[in-house]
Design a protein around this motif. Structure first.
Motif, short mmCIF file in Angstrom:
data_model
loop_
_atom_site.label_atom_id
_atom_site.label_comp_id
_atom_site.label_asym_id
_atom_site.label_seq_id
_atom_site.Cartn_x
_atom_site.Cartn_y
_atom_site.Cartn_z
N TYR A 92 26.89 5.17 -56.33
CA TYR A 92 26.93 6.62 -56.55
C TYR A 92 25.67 7.11 -57.25
CZ TYR A 92 31.93 6.54 -55.45
OH TYR A 92 33.14 6.40 -54.82
N ALA A 93 25.02 6.23 -57.98
CA ALA A 93 23.83 6.64 -58.74
C ALA A 93 23.04 5.39 -59.13
CB ALA A 93 24.24 7.43 -59.98
N ALA A 94 21.90 5.61 -59.75
CA ALA A 94 21.07 4.50 -60.25
C ALA A 94 20.36 4.94 -61.51
CB ALA A 94 20.06 4.07 -59.19
N TYR A 120 18.82 8.48 -60.46
CA TYR A 120 18.94 8.80 -59.04
C TYR A 120 20.42 9.07 -58.72
CZ TYR A 120 14.26 6.70 -58.50
OH TYR A 120 12.93 6.41 -58.61
N ILE A 121 20.67 10.10 -57.96
CA ILE A 121 22.05 10.52 -57.67
C ILE A 121 22.27 10.51 -56.17
CG2 ILE A 121 23.77 12.35 -57.97
CD1 ILE A 121 21.80 13.37 -60.25
N ASN A 122 23.24 9.73 -55.74
CA ASN A 122 23.60 9.67 -54.31
C ASN A 122 24.68 10.71 -54.04
OD1 ASN A 122 23.80 8.89 -51.65
ND2 ASN A 122 24.92 6.99 -52.07
N GLY A 129 32.36 11.67 -57.46
CA GLY A 129 31.93 10.40 -58.01
C GLY A 129 30.50 10.44 -58.51
N ALA A 130 29.61 11.09 -57.74
CA ALA A 130 28.20 11.19 -58.14
C ALA A 130 28.05 11.99 -59.43
CB ALA A 130 27.39 11.83 -57.02
N ASN A 131 28.83 13.06 -59.57
CA ASN A 131 28.75 13.88 -60.79
C ASN A 131 29.26 13.11 -62.01
OD1 ASN A 131 27.59 16.12 -59.60
ND2 ASN A 131 29.53 17.14 -59.21
N PHE A 132 30.32 12.34 -61.84
CA PHE A 132 30.82 11.52 -62.96
C PHE A 132 29.76 10.51 -63.38
CE2 PHE A 132 35.22 12.95 -62.22
CZ PHE A 132 35.67 13.02 -63.53
N LYS A 178 16.75 12.70 -59.69
CA LYS A 178 16.33 12.81 -58.30
C LYS A 178 17.57 12.67 -57.42
CE LYS A 178 13.22 10.86 -54.80
NZ LYS A 178 12.21 9.81 -54.50
N VAL A 179 17.78 13.62 -56.53
CA VAL A 179 18.97 13.63 -55.68
C VAL A 179 18.65 13.04 -54.32
CG1 VAL A 179 20.71 15.09 -54.57
CG2 VAL A 179 19.92 15.64 -56.88
#
Length: 379
Positions: A92-94, A120-122, A129-132, A178-179
């Protein structure tokens, strides 16, 4: 009263309890969702004592609190692979520790520049999930920033500092986001794929059941040979194609009127049509073997599935993840449309496409095999 002596009358309150229970079962999925083990990548491009401090904070965060599972589950990855991993929906992110981070933090007060940690946000994977994950990672950066700020202020006690140095003193560490696979505007905050997948299932369900009733009446009126039966079944499949095309283009047209930002009207219309036709074959197959009770079965599947379609599996109870989510056909249509909307996919969407096609092929085979079903004995 005579009515109270009728056994069938008592079925009414029992049926009401059962139906309400089915409608309310999603309360267990949505009532108090707890985020646990959201997969997040950790990318380390530097080394040094300050890098070790970040890794130590990540390790501490991975332990969870009060005996509960942690919100984030970190895995070390390389930056050159992250875009592919995001496209494959692995994370979901990095959290990225960039090259030069250690020196930037070490000399921040001298150079009047803050050190930077990248997030980094997927987003296209799942917005919730990405926002959490983003919120949790920003919280981690804020925690580290406060610790370093406190230490730097203690070291600078009594010294004169200028405005530029004061800004670094307060925020020695900042985050840059970064999205990836961005959720585009006018797509119902990322819900458009699911909202457009549900009509495909409903259209297949209604269309399949109506054609089942029509063909059942034909079979009751006449005794047909297997060759004649196959012709009727072929006609039903052809009607399924028509129903699917009506479903797909109706959904795409209404979405266009509603202002949904689709990557391609025809691509979305044909993909929804493809999913609707495969679902139609599944509905036709099951109804051909078990008859009218199949509609109840499919309605139950839809009702149970609504609670898992938009929610990351890491936020669902184990029962829903293991026994409900894998058996919800609409989910694969939703994931396919998500690939089209946010991941730049074409008509072939990989795993979701293969699963939907598999549903259609299995449904077609089971439907054709129903020609060998033993006929019920008549009195």
């Amino acid at each position: 009263m005579r009515l109270f002596k009728e056994k069938l009358a008592w079925a009414a309150p029992l049926a009401v309890i059962l139906i309400i229970a089915l409608f309310s079962v999603n309360l267990f999925a949505q009532g108090n969702p707890k985020v646990k083990n959201l997969p997040v990548a950790l990318i380390v491009n530097d080394e040094g004592v300050h890098v070790d401090a970040v890794q130590s904070a990540v390790k501490q965060m991975s332990k969870g609190t009060d005996g509960e599972e942690p919100m984030l589950a970190f895995t070390n990855e390389k930056e050159e692979n992250i875009e592919t991993l995001f496209d494959d929906k692995k994370y979901y992110a990095a959290l990225v520790i960039p090259e030069g981070y250690n020196d930037s933090l070490q000399n921040g007060m001298k150079n009047n520049t803050s050190a930077t940690l990248n997030i980094y946000i997927n987003q296209g994977y799942n917005m919730t999930g990405a926002n959490f994950a983003k919120t949790a990672l920003n919280g981690l950066v804020t925690q580290l920033n406060n610790q370093y700020s406190t230490n730097f202020i203690a070291q600078m006690d009594g010294q004169q500092i200028d405005a530029a140095k004061a800004a670094v003193l307060v925020n020695p560490i900042v985050s840059e986001e970064k999205v990836f696979n961005e959720i585009t505007a006018s797509t119902a905050n990322g819900s458009a794929p699911t909202l457009m997948a549900v009509p495909a299932w409903v259209g297949a369900l209604i269309g399949g059941f109506i054609l089942f009733l029509v063909t059942s009446n034909i079979f009751k009126k006449e005794k047909l040979t297997r060759k004649q039966t196959l012709r009727i079944m072929g006609g039903q499949i052809l009607f399924g194609v028509i129903i699917a095309l009506f479903s797909g283009f109706t959904v795409a047209t209404l979405a266009s009127i509603a202002g949904i930002n689709m990557p391609s009207y025809l691509l979305v219309a044909f993909f929804v049509s493809f999913a609707a036709f495969c679902f139609f074959l599944l509905v036709s197959a099951i109804t051909a073997w078990i008859g009218k009770p199949a509609i109840t079965l499919f309605m139950v599947v839809m009702l149970l599935g609504m609670g898992v379609l938009m929610t990351p599996q890491e936020m669902l109870p184990g029962f829903f993840v293991n026994f409900i989510r894998p058996w919800v056909p609409i989910r694969f249509a939703s994931e396919g449309l998500r690939d089209i909307f946010y991941f730049g996919s074409g008509f072939y969407t990989g795993g979701s496409f293969i699963t939907i096609a598999g549903i259609g092929i299995v449904g077609l085979v089971i439907y054709l095999l129903s020609i060998f079903k033993p006929e019920p004995k008549t009195k």
